[in-house]
Design an enzyme around this catalytic site. Structure first.
Site, PDB file in Angstrom:
ATOM      1  N   ASN A  82       0.834  -1.195   0.000  1.00 41.57           N
ATOM      2  CA  ASN A  82       0.000   0.000   0.000  1.00 41.57           C
ATOM      3  C   ASN A  82       0.877   1.255   0.000  1.00 41.57           C
ATOM      4  O   ASN A  82       2.100   1.178   0.001  1.00 41.57           O
ATOM      5  CB  ASN A  82      -0.955  -0.033   1.195  1.00 41.57           C
ATOM      6  CG  ASN A  82      -2.289   0.615   0.888  1.00 41.57           C
ATOM      7  OD1 ASN A  82      -2.354   1.599   0.164  1.00 41.57           O
ATOM      8  ND2 ASN A  82      -3.354   0.065   1.439  1.00 41.57           N
ATOM      9  N   HIS A 112      23.250  -0.580  11.413  1.00 38.97           N
ATOM     10  CA  HIS A 112      24.428   0.226  11.750  1.00 38.97           C
ATOM     11  C   HIS A 112      25.177  -0.433  12.895  1.00 38.97           C
ATOM     12  O   HIS A 112      24.564  -1.030  13.783  1.00 38.97           O
ATOM     13  CB  HIS A 112      24.014   1.644  12.161  1.00 38.97           C
ATOM     14  CG  HIS A 112      23.354   2.390  11.050  1.00 38.97           C
ATOM     15  ND1 HIS A 112      24.068   3.085  10.108  1.00 38.97           N
ATOM     16  CD2 HIS A 112      22.057   2.522  10.707  1.00 38.97           C
ATOM     17  CE1 HIS A 112      23.231   3.620   9.233  1.00 38.97           C
ATOM     18  NE2 HIS A 112      21.998   3.292   9.579  1.00 38.97           N
ATOM     19  N   GLY A 139      -0.782  -1.582   8.742  1.00 42.17           N
ATOM     20  CA  GLY A 139      -0.223  -0.261   8.466  1.00 42.17           C
ATOM     21  C   GLY A 139       0.760   0.216   9.516  1.00 42.17           C
ATOM     22  O   GLY A 139       0.569   0.039  10.708  1.00 42.17           O
ATOM     23  N   ARG A 177       5.060  -8.846  20.112  1.00 42.70           N
ATOM     24  CA  ARG A 177       4.956 -10.079  20.907  1.00 42.70           C
ATOM     25  C   ARG A 177       3.770 -10.887  20.373  1.00 42.70           C
ATOM     26  O   ARG A 177       2.779 -10.322  19.902  1.00 42.70           O
ATOM     27  CB  ARG A 177       4.687  -9.745  22.373  1.00 42.70           C
ATOM     28  CG  ARG A 177       5.730  -8.853  22.992  1.00 42.70           C
ATOM     29  CD  ARG A 177       6.598  -9.651  23.935  1.00 42.70           C
ATOM     30  NE  ARG A 177       7.477  -8.787  24.698  1.00 42.70           N
ATOM     31  CZ  ARG A 177       8.780  -8.719  24.524  1.00 42.70           C
ATOM     32  NH1 ARG A 177       9.347  -9.427  23.593  1.00 42.70           N
ATOM     33  NH2 ARG A 177       9.514  -7.930  25.276  1.00 42.70           N
TER      34      ARG A 177
END
Length: 186
Positions: A82, A112, A139, A177
């Site tokens: 989306n 990193h 989303g 979780r």
């Protein structure tokens, strides 16, 4: 090894390398063109065919879409991304058939170093991200470097996925979780 080879292998590399910078410019130019299109523009698939390693039949990506390189991304059949998805593909990002990814999700293979000396030296690395088949990612979810999401899993909206997700599991939260199994309504 070239910096590209080091990067794709998950080793420390220099992101400012001229060849990598040129590859990012290439991706940015293709994304500029892609993000100017609308649904059903015939040039969309042609741009994605050049940008991505592979895009399966029936897959669709809503603009805007953002990547580092593109050639480290493989989409299976009937994958849907989306609006506003970000895929930082310094290592492979693989998405299985029939997976649906909600708006503003981020799949981050880029990482990193944790020690300041290595960061200060300008080095980076990455770890592959693998999303199985028939996965639903809500989303705004964030999938971190090195994570594998198993087939048929569900990732709740806004989840920050820091660890692998078992096939068929539903996870949510920050950090994500497992949720208790609930009866299917459909």
């Amino acid at each position: 090894m070239s910096e590209r080879e080091k990067m794709c292998a998950g080793e420390l590399y220099r992101p400012g390398d001229t060849d990598l910078a040129a590859e990012r410019r290439r991706a940015q130019a293709l994304l500029r063109d892609y993000n100017q299109t609308i649904v059903d523009d015939p040039e969309r698939i042609a741009i994605l065919d050049v940008l991505l390693a592979e895009i399966g039949e029936g897959s669709a990506i809503r603009a805007p879409f953002h990547v580092d390189y593109g050639w480290n991304i493989t989409l299976g059949r009937d994958v849907f991304l989306n609006f506003g998805c970000v895929l930082l593909d310094v290592c492979a990002i693989t998405i299985g058939d029939n997976t649906q990814i909600g708006p503003y999700c981020q799949l981050l293979a880029a990482d990193h170093p944790r020690d300041r000396e290595t960061r200060d030296a300008g080095l980076e690395f990455g770890r592959p991200v693998t999303i199985g088949r028939n996965v639903w990612i809500g989303g705004g979810a964030l999938i971190l470097p090195g994570v594998t999401v198993g087939d048929d899993a569900v990732i709740g909206a806004g989840a920050v996925v820091t660890r692998d997700v078992a096939p068929g599991a539903t996870v949510a939260g920050n950090p994500a979780r497992p949720l208790e199994t609930r009866a299917q309504t459909h």
